[in-house]
Design a protein around this motif. Structure first.
Motif, PDB file in Angstrom:
ATOM      1  N   GLU A  97      28.688  77.470  53.651  1.00  0.00           N
ATOM      2  CA  GLU A  97      27.538  76.649  53.958  1.00  0.00           C
ATOM      3  C   GLU A  97      28.091  75.392  54.662  1.00  0.00           C
ATOM      4  O   GLU A  97      28.975  74.724  54.129  1.00  0.00           O
ATOM      5  N   VAL A  98      27.585  75.090  55.850  1.00  0.00           N
ATOM      6  CA  VAL A  98      28.076  73.929  56.597  1.00  0.00           C
ATOM      7  C   VAL A  98      26.940  72.915  56.749  1.00  0.00           C
ATOM      8  O   VAL A  98      25.852  73.265  57.203  1.00  0.00           O
ATOM      9  N   GLU A  99      27.191  71.685  56.332  1.00  0.00           N
ATOM     10  CA  GLU A  99      26.169  70.637  56.460  1.00  0.00           C
ATOM     11  C   GLU A  99      26.625  69.558  57.432  1.00  0.00           C
ATOM     12  O   GLU A  99      27.654  68.927  57.211  1.00  0.00           O
ATOM     13  N   GLU A 100      25.831  69.333  58.490  1.00  0.00           N
ATOM     14  CA  GLU A 100      26.041  68.191  59.378  1.00  0.00           C
ATOM     15  C   GLU A 100      25.002  67.156  58.990  1.00  0.00           C
ATOM     16  O   GLU A 100      23.812  67.368  59.220  1.00  0.00           O
ATOM     17  N   ARG A 101      25.449  66.068  58.377  1.00  0.00           N
ATOM     18  CA  ARG A 101      24.496  65.091  57.843  1.00  0.00           C
ATOM     19  C   ARG A 101      25.198  63.764  57.623  1.00  0.00           C
ATOM     20  O   ARG A 101      26.393  63.626  57.872  1.00  0.00           O
ATOM     21  N   LYS A 102      24.435  62.763  57.180  1.00  0.00           N
ATOM     22  CA  LYS A 102      25.051  61.495  56.802  1.00  0.00           C
ATOM     23  C   LYS A 102      25.931  61.682  55.566  1.00  0.00           C
ATOM     24  O   LYS A 102      25.522  62.361  54.617  1.00  0.00           O
ATOM     25  N   VAL A 103      27.115  61.096  55.596  1.00  0.00           N
ATOM     26  CA  VAL A 103      28.011  61.145  54.436  1.00  0.00           C
ATOM     27  C   VAL A 103      28.419  59.701  54.119  1.00  0.00           C
ATOM     28  O   VAL A 103      29.041  59.033  54.944  1.00  0.00           O
TER      29      VAL A 103
END
Lengths: 354, 354
Positions: B272-278
Motif C-alpha cells: 500500500e503506497v500513500e502520497e500524503r502529508k507526513v
C-alpha cells in the motif's frame, strides 16, 4: 588592498546621453578579484571590459551561488563624481554572502574597489539631468564541480553601465499588482539577500502583471499571504492617516538602502514612521475610509517611484488620485539633490570618487 | 532536429575507474544549442568540451535564470549503453522552464540531444560495478542586460561526467538532519523546479548539518514548518506500519524520477503506497511505538539511500537499528538491475543509446 590597473588600448565611443536606457551599455573597464580557499581574496585588478571564460561545470551555472549589489555614481554640477552610501552596499554584500556561504569581503576593500573602477571610467558618468553611472558589483561561484556544496573559488566583479533618467518625462506614478498566487521568498529563506534565485522566482509573476498592464509586482508574505513585503526591485512605503508606514524587515524583505534613507529623512522631518506588519486588508480599509494618502516604492534605480494604483484580486485602489503625493515629491527632491550635490549632505551620505 | 558533430582533435586520457568520485571529471565533448527570440532553438551541435565565453552582464550571473537536469548512462554486461527514463527528464525540463520563463524544448529533441552526445562519448561510460556516466543538461540565460526580465537568448548545454559508485563499500545508511530554522522552498515558490536558487538556498543548512556529523538535510514545509518535504538531493520515503509513505507533490517538492519509479514498483509488489502529508510528529510517534520500520531517500545519484538516523531538534530517531531495511534493499537491487541490464525491463524504462 593593492589594485593593479590595466587600461584598455581600444576605448569605445561614449554613448548618446539622451538614449542611454538601462543596463545595456557597458564602460571600458571592470574590476575583478579572485577568491581561492586557503588563499582568500586576491589579485584585485581593473582590466578592460571583456567576456568571462568559465567551465560549463562552473557552479554558478548549476546551483545559483551568486550575489549582486547595485549603486550609482553621480556627477554634480561641480564636476565631482559622488557615490551614495557605498558602505551600506558593502555591509549588505556580506549579509548576502553569509546566507549564501560565500566568503566575506572586507567592507573597506569593497568601497575601494568601487571607487577605483569608477575613477578609471569617470568620463563615462553621464551629466544629463537624471542620468547616472549604474554600478553592478557581483560575485559568482566558479568551481568546475557538480556536487552540491559551497564553491571553493569565486570571482568578485564590478561592471559599470551609464543609465538614462528613470522617468524620462518626470516622476510618473506606476500601477502595482499585488500578487496572490506566486511567492518570492519566505521566513527562513533568502529573501533578505540580493541573490539570483529571488529574482528568478519573481519573473513569472512579473510577466503576468505586465500582461495585465501593471508595471511591477508587490509580494505578499509566503506564510499567510496577507502581509505586504516588497516590490522585488523596490521597498514599499505608505502614508496612512498622516503616518509613514513600511513593512518591517523580517528576513524575507531586502533591507533597501534607499528605504533606510527615506526612514531617516522622514523622522528628521518630524513624521511618525512605523516599521511593522502591514496587511492587504489594512490597505483596503484605509483606502475606503480615505486614510491611504500616499504610496511609493523606494530603490536605487528610481529613488522614489510613486504608486498611483494598487491592484489586489478584484480590487483596484487608486491612490492620491493617481498623482504624485507631496511626501513622495519632497523625498525625491531631497535625495536626488544630495546625490547631485545641490543639497547639503548633512548626514555624511556622500563619498567622493576622487 | 539536425545535430552537427565536431569531434575533438585532442582526446583526453580516460580516468582510472577506481577513483572517479563525482562531478569532477568531464568527457571530450558537450552538446550545445542556442535560443534566440524570434528564431527559437537553433544550431544544435556536439563540440569539444571547452570553456564558455559570456559577457559579465549575462543574466545568469545576476538573476539566476537557469535550470538543470541530472540522469545517467549505464553500460550493461552486454556492452550496450542504457539511459533510464530520459523522457521523464525531458518533461521535467519543461516544467522547470515554464516556472522560470525559459522557452520550452521539444521532448523528443531533449532525448535526442542526450542520446547523441552520450553516443559520441560512449567510450567514457565506465564499466566497474556501481559506476556510470552522469549526464548534466542545463540551460542558462545569456542576454547581456541588467534589467530584471526574462532573457531573450539562452544556451542549452549537456556535459558528461564519469562517476564512481555512490557507496564505495556497499549501501551504507546515512544520518539526516531535519532542519527547523532555514527553509528551502514554499508553496507559490519554485521548489518543484530544478533550478539554481533552490540549491543556493540550501547550502547554509547543509554546512550546519555536516558540522554536526549529518550527511544531508531534510526540509520541512515553509508555511507550518511541521510537514516533511524532501532532502534537497533526494525524495524521502518511510515504511510505517507496513505501508510505504512519502510526502505528496505539493509544488514545493521536486517530482523525482526515482521517486516515481519507487512508487510504481512498490505498488506492483503489492505494498500500500500513500502520497500524503507526513508530519515530524507522526514520525516521532511512529518511532516511539515501533512502527517506523524503514526510511530511505531516492534520487538519481544514489538510487536508494537508506537512512539510519533522523535528527529533529533534541530527538534522534534510530531506524532499522541503523541497518538497511529489506524494502530499501529490494528496490535498490531491482532498479540497479534494470539499469545494468541484468533484470528484465518490464515497464519500458530503458532507452538504448545506439
Amino acid at each position: 588592498m593593492e589594485i593593479k590597473i590595466e587600461r584598455t588600448k581600444n576605448p569605445k565611443a561614449k554613448p548618446d546621453q539622451k538614449n542611454l536606457g538601462f543596463g545595456h551599455i557597458f564602460t571600458d573597464h571592470m574590476f575583478v578579484m579572485n577568491y581561492t580557499e586557503g588563499k582568500g581574496w586576491h589579485d584585485a585588478r581593473v582590466v578592460p571590459f571583456e567576456n568571462l571564460s568559465l567551465s560549463p561545470a562552473a557552479m554558478v551555472f548549476h546551483y545559483g551561488q551568486e550575489m549582486f549589489e547595485g549603486l550609482k555614481a553621480y556627477k554634480g554640477e561641480d564636476g565631482r563624481a559622488r557615490l551614495f552610501r557605498p558602505e551600506m552596499n558593502a555591509k549588505r554584500t556580506n549579509a548576502s554572502n553569509e546566507r549564501l556561504c560565500i566568503p566575506k569581503i572586507p567592507e573597506e576593500d569593497f568601497v575601494e574597489a568601487v571607487r577605483t573602477v569608477v575613477s578609471v571610467d569617470k568620463d563615462w558618468i553621464p551629466t544629463e539631468k537624471g542620468t547616472s553611472l549604474y554600478i553592478r558589483p557581483f560575485i559568482i561561484a566558479t568551481d568546475a564541480f557538480l556536487g552540491v556544496a559551497p564553491s571553493k573559488t569565486y570571482m568578485f566583479i564590478i561592471i559599470l553601465s551609464p543609465s538614462g533618467a528613470y522617468y524620462e518625462s518626470g516622476l510618473a506614478p506606476v500601477g502595482i499588482w499585488i500578487e496572490d498566487e506566486y511567492v518570492r521568498a519566505v521566513r527562513g529563506g533568502m529573501g533578505f539577500a540580493k541573490t539570483g534565485g529571488n529574482y528568478a522566482a519573481s519573473l513569472i509573476a512579473q510577466v503576468k502583471a505586465h500582461d495585465d498592464g501593471y508595471s511591477q509586482v508587490l509580494w505578499l508574505d509566503g506564510v499567510e499571504r496577507k502581509y505586504i513585503e516588497e516590490v522585488g526591485a523596490m521597498n514599499i512605503f505608505f502614508k496612512i492617516d498622516g503616518k509613514i508606514v513600511t513593512p518591517m524587515l523580517n528576513g524575507s524583505i531586502l533591507p533597501g538602502i534607499t528605504r533606510n534613507s527615506v526612514i531617516t529623512l522622514c523622522k528628521e522631518w518630524g513624521y511618525e514612521v512605523e516599521e511593522r506588519k502591514v496587511s492587504v486588508d489594512e490597505l483596503l480599509e484605509a483606502q475606503k475610509s480615505g486614510k491611504l494618502e500616499e504610496c511609493f516604492g523606494t530603490g536605487t534605480a528610481a529613488v522614489i517611484s510613486p504608486v498611483g494604483k494598487l491592484r489586489y484580486k478584484d480590487d483596484v485602489m487608486v491612490i492620491s488620485g493617481g498623482e504624485i503625493g507631496p511626501v513622495s515629491a519632497r523625498i525625491y527632491d531631497e535625495i536626488t539633490g544630495i546625490q547631485g550635490g545641490t543639497k547639503e549632505d548633512k548626514l555624511g551620505w556622500i563619498t567622493f570618487v576622487d
